[in-house]
Design a protein around this motif. Structure first.
Motif, PDB file in Angstrom:
ATOM      1  N   TYR A 147      61.812  27.151  47.798  1.00  0.00           N
ATOM      2  CA  TYR A 147      62.359  27.330  46.767  1.00  0.00           C
ATOM      3  C   TYR A 147      62.328  27.064  45.308  1.00  0.00           C
ATOM      4  N   GLU A 151      64.819  31.092  42.233  1.00  0.00           N
ATOM      5  CA  GLU A 151      65.116  31.387  43.432  1.00  0.00           C
ATOM      6  C   GLU A 151      66.258  30.626  44.339  1.00  0.00           C
ATOM      7  N   TYR A 152      66.787  29.706  43.848  1.00  0.00           N
ATOM      8  CA  TYR A 152      67.479  28.524  44.005  1.00  0.00           C
ATOM      9  C   TYR A 152      68.750  29.173  43.489  1.00  0.00           C
ATOM     10  N   GLN A 154      69.815  31.919  41.929  1.00  0.00           N
ATOM     11  CA  GLN A 154      70.071  33.108  42.652  1.00  0.00           C
ATOM     12  C   GLN A 154      70.948  33.367  44.122  1.00  0.00           C
ATOM     13  N   ARG A 155      70.537  31.892  44.538  1.00  0.00           N
ATOM     14  CA  ARG A 155      70.739  31.861  46.090  1.00  0.00           C
ATOM     15  C   ARG A 155      72.185  31.667  45.934  1.00  0.00           C
ATOM     16  N   ARG A 156      72.935  30.267  45.280  1.00  0.00           N
ATOM     17  CA  ARG A 156      73.978  30.269  44.651  1.00  0.00           C
ATOM     18  C   ARG A 156      74.645  31.346  44.366  1.00  0.00           C
ATOM     19  N   GLU A 159      75.741  33.228  47.178  1.00  0.00           N
ATOM     20  CA  GLU A 159      76.864  32.995  48.033  1.00  0.00           C
ATOM     21  C   GLU A 159      78.385  32.162  47.122  1.00  0.00           C
TER      22      GLU A 159
END
Length: 307
Positions: A147, A151-152, A154-156, A159
């Protein structure tokens, strides 16, 4: 249904020619695996892991590929610790493979025993940094995820949105986390190889040093804060400077001024992920545990704000 230790011992015998299994004991594995330690006729111990699902099987295949690459960095001295060395595999009737490796030396890390200075705390910092200095090609070649920083983030955020949708995260914590995740400057980092699941059970210690690191199935190219979060959250405060100083000295071109802040945030967000784990799988005891810890964190942050 979980496989019995005897079944796993039979798989180990099939996987490693000449292995004469004499006893086996089950090992609790938080992942989606059946795990046992098998003792052979000569007293040597072996670890056997068998996936319980196709997804876990794919992760185990990728982890095995990564471990093969990591062996080069162990034998060349780039890594000061050892990693599991796969000795054989056995095909499972339902698909996938069980893997077998010699049991690695060491006892699980006692985080609370860490003390400041050049001992184990500093060694932990160097160990984590040495993982972060590995070339990302070993992750790419194993087919594991990679990532970039945005991107990371956005992942957080995704969640956190899912955790918020449960209606069980204290509003003050939600506001605190949303503010941090929206602060783009906090998330300007260089992605590196991370272990992804570091904790006391994965970090083994012998003779006052880290002897082995296990459990590489969550490795990826991502935020270095992920591997530091558990230490900054759980280590005695007086040992944290020794960990971070050793970490920074071992890293090259480290310009991430928000690394420690992000690691502490990641440690807090782990409580939301624990809550989600309980909700997704209908585990009432996990949900209750997560809610207790979230309440404690809310109280602690309220006290900090008052001072």
């Amino acid at each position: 249904m979980p496989r019995s230790p005897l079944t796993l011992a039979a798989l180990a015998t099939a996987a490693v020619p000449g292995l004469d299994a004499r006893s086996a004991r089950a090992v609790a594995d938080p992942g989606d695996y059946d795990t046992a330690v098998v003792t052979d006729a000569e007293g040597a111990r072996w670890t056997v892991r068998a996936p319980r699902s196709l997804q876990a099987g794919a992760a185990l295949e990728a982890e095995s590929e990564l471990l093969a690459s990591l062996r080069h960095y162990v034998t060349s001295g780039v890594l000061s610790f050892t990693v599991p060395r796969i000795s054989g595999t056995a095909v499972l009737p339902e698909g996938g493979r069980a893997v077998v490796h010699p049991a690695v030396e060491g006892a699980p890390l006692d985080v609370e025993s860490l003390r400041p200075g050049p001992g184990l705390a500093a060694d932990l910092g160097r160990v984590v940094a040495s993982v972060h200095e590995l070339p990302r090609a070993i992750v790419d070649d194993a087919g594991l995820p990679a990532y970039d920083a945005e991107e990371y983030r956005q992942r957080r955020m995704a969640e956190l949105d899912e955790a918020a949708a449960t209606g069980q995260v204290p509003p003050a914590l939600l506001r605190r986390w949303e503010s941090a995740l929206e602060d783009v400057s906090l998330w300007r980092f260089q992605p590196v190889v991370v272990h992804g699941d570091l904790g006391p059970d994965q970090v083994l210690v012998a003779r006052g040093r880290v002897s082995a690191v296990t459990g590489w199935s969550d490795a990826r190219v991502a935020d270095p804060a992920d591997d530091l979060a558990w230490l900054l959250v759980s280590a005695p405060p007086e040992a944290i400077d020794s960990i971070m100083e050793a970490y920074q000295l071992r890293r090259t071109e480290l310009t991430d001024k928000h690394l420690a802040d992000r690691a502490l945030l990641v440690g807090e967000l782990a409580l939301a992920r624990w809550l989600l784990h309980g909700v997704r799988h209908g585990l009432d005891d996990v949900v209750a545990d997560a809610l207790d810890m979230l309440a404690d964190l809310e109280d602690a942050t309220r006290e900090d704000a008052a001072h």
